[in-house]
Design a protein around this motif. Sequence first.
Motif, PDB file in Angstrom:
ATOM      1  N   SER A 112       0.824  -1.204   0.000  1.00  0.00           N
ATOM      2  CA  SER A 112       0.000   0.000   0.000  1.00  0.00           C
ATOM      3  C   SER A 112       0.864   1.263   0.000  1.00  0.00           C
ATOM      4  O   SER A 112       0.609   2.210  -0.748  1.00  0.00           O
ATOM      5  CB  SER A 112      -0.919  -0.009   1.224  1.00  0.00           C
ATOM      6  OG  SER A 112      -1.716   1.153   1.279  1.00  0.00           O
ATOM      7  N   PHE A 207      -5.023   2.274   5.792  1.00  0.00           N
ATOM      8  CA  PHE A 207      -5.687   1.955   4.529  1.00  0.00           C
ATOM      9  C   PHE A 207      -6.104   3.218   3.776  1.00  0.00           C
ATOM     10  O   PHE A 207      -5.892   3.341   2.563  1.00  0.00           O
ATOM     11  CB  PHE A 207      -6.915   1.077   4.797  1.00  0.00           C
ATOM     12  CG  PHE A 207      -7.716   0.740   3.568  1.00  0.00           C
ATOM     13  CD1 PHE A 207      -7.363  -0.321   2.761  1.00  0.00           C
ATOM     14  CD2 PHE A 207      -8.832   1.498   3.220  1.00  0.00           C
ATOM     15  CE1 PHE A 207      -8.093  -0.630   1.620  1.00  0.00           C
ATOM     16  CE2 PHE A 207      -9.574   1.203   2.087  1.00  0.00           C
ATOM     17  CZ  PHE A 207      -9.202   0.127   1.291  1.00  0.00           C
ATOM     18  N   LEU A 211      -4.503   5.489   0.176  1.00  0.00           N
ATOM     19  CA  LEU A 211      -5.493   5.535  -0.897  1.00  0.00           C
ATOM     20  C   LEU A 211      -5.912   6.969  -1.188  1.00  0.00           C
ATOM     21  O   LEU A 211      -6.060   7.360  -2.359  1.00  0.00           O
ATOM     22  CB  LEU A 211      -6.710   4.693  -0.520  1.00  0.00           C
ATOM     23  CG  LEU A 211      -7.843   4.642  -1.552  1.00  0.00           C
ATOM     24  CD1 LEU A 211      -7.340   4.084  -2.881  1.00  0.00           C
ATOM     25  CD2 LEU A 211      -9.011   3.816  -1.023  1.00  0.00           C
ATOM     26  N   TYR A 252      -6.824  -2.370  -3.958  1.00  0.00           N
ATOM     27  CA  TYR A 252      -7.673  -1.792  -2.918  1.00  0.00           C
ATOM     28  C   TYR A 252      -9.118  -2.284  -3.027  1.00  0.00           C
ATOM     29  O   TYR A 252      -9.821  -2.376  -2.018  1.00  0.00           O
ATOM     30  CB  TYR A 252      -7.628  -0.268  -2.990  1.00  0.00           C
ATOM     31  CG  TYR A 252      -6.407   0.326  -2.340  1.00  0.00           C
ATOM     32  CD1 TYR A 252      -6.339   0.486  -0.960  1.00  0.00           C
ATOM     33  CD2 TYR A 252      -5.319   0.722  -3.102  1.00  0.00           C
ATOM     34  CE1 TYR A 252      -5.222   1.028  -0.360  1.00  0.00           C
ATOM     35  CE2 TYR A 252      -4.189   1.267  -2.504  1.00  0.00           C
ATOM     36  CZ  TYR A 252      -4.149   1.417  -1.138  1.00  0.00           C
ATOM     37  OH  TYR A 252      -3.034   1.945  -0.543  1.00  0.00           O
ATOM     38  N   TYR A 278      -6.328 -10.598  -3.996  1.00  0.00           N
ATOM     39  CA  TYR A 278      -5.263  -9.638  -3.702  1.00  0.00           C
ATOM     40  C   TYR A 278      -3.977 -10.300  -3.216  1.00  0.00           C
ATOM     41  O   TYR A 278      -2.927  -9.666  -3.205  1.00  0.00           O
ATOM     42  CB  TYR A 278      -5.741  -8.564  -2.712  1.00  0.00           C
ATOM     43  CG  TYR A 278      -5.906  -8.994  -1.272  1.00  0.00           C
ATOM     44  CD1 TYR A 278      -4.826  -9.054  -0.404  1.00  0.00           C
ATOM     45  CD2 TYR A 278      -7.155  -9.291  -0.755  1.00  0.00           C
ATOM     46  CE1 TYR A 278      -4.987  -9.418   0.916  1.00  0.00           C
ATOM     47  CE2 TYR A 278      -7.327  -9.651   0.565  1.00  0.00           C
ATOM     48  CZ  TYR A 278      -6.236  -9.711   1.393  1.00  0.00           C
ATOM     49  OH  TYR A 278      -6.402 -10.081   2.708  1.00  0.00           O
TER      50      TYR A 278
END
Length: 324
Positions: A112, A207, A211, A252, A278
């Motif tokens: 991420s 998270f 993003l 995501y 994922y």
Amino acid sequence: MRPENQSSVSEFLLLGLPIWPEQQDVVFALFLGMYLTTVLGNLLILLLIRLDPRLHTPMYFFLSHLALTDVSFSSVTLPKMLMNMQTRCQAITYAGCISQVYFFIFFGCLDSFLLAVMAYDRYVAVCHPLRYTAVMRDEFCVILAAGCWLAACAQALLHTLLVDQLTFCAGTVIPHFFCDLAVVLKSSCSDTSLNELLILTEGGLIFTLPLGGILGSYIRMATIILKVPSFTRIFKALSTCGSHLFVVFLYYGTIAGVYYFPSSGNSKVKDIVASLMYMVVTPMLNPFIYSLRNKDMKHALQNLLLQRTCSQYFSAVLLGSLLL
């Protein structure tokens, strides 16, 4: 059943994939092929970036870290799952389960963070092309990459230490093919409210912040490009950012499907399928996405194959001359 301290629980039972026993050989061959494709594809990206001087740029520097992360991410769970399917043994040791929890969080967070850093790199390249070399200098790229690794390590260590303080009952069954943090917490015999609170707050920030940074970078790039719209400029931007944006939505989207929109009721098939997406499919597709849509990677691969062909040809000529 009487709870036991976690140090006395020697192993857990992984239920694995929800498949019939007669399907295990076919599924084993399928996932073995996907795992080998993931490893070979990402290692090929690492090799091309290492050997081709034209790929020694910030974008490919971060891509090499992403490729290494994808290989490691798949290797956390797939080898154990394949071994359990082959041996028909579903047991995993306590230490092995805790290790899976740590490395799953570590490489998941690292993925991420790297995607966010790559989005920032594309933002600078599109919105500030004249300052790109000055901003994305080698030292700054190393600092960004090191920050991603350290932040992911701290995140994984925090959750793993809290899990290690929980108690588990003897014969604990984990209804998954790996030790997912959320599933392990549900299998504990002790109070997990602190763990769940930390996942919702700090885990949610981990998270949403990357993003949000990714989406913000692309929104800013879109506004800059559309101020003076032209087919050439839009095509160049899509060729530069399209691969990364596709990987972001794939990664995501599947994570959100598991942790933010979980399946209702007792059926967990949807969650397992999303986890496979994922953890298996996305790392396998990344080499194809970045290589098939990237002319620099294509040229690097062609040069590597050409050099290998020329080397084999001259070796054969030299061997023939020696024999004569």
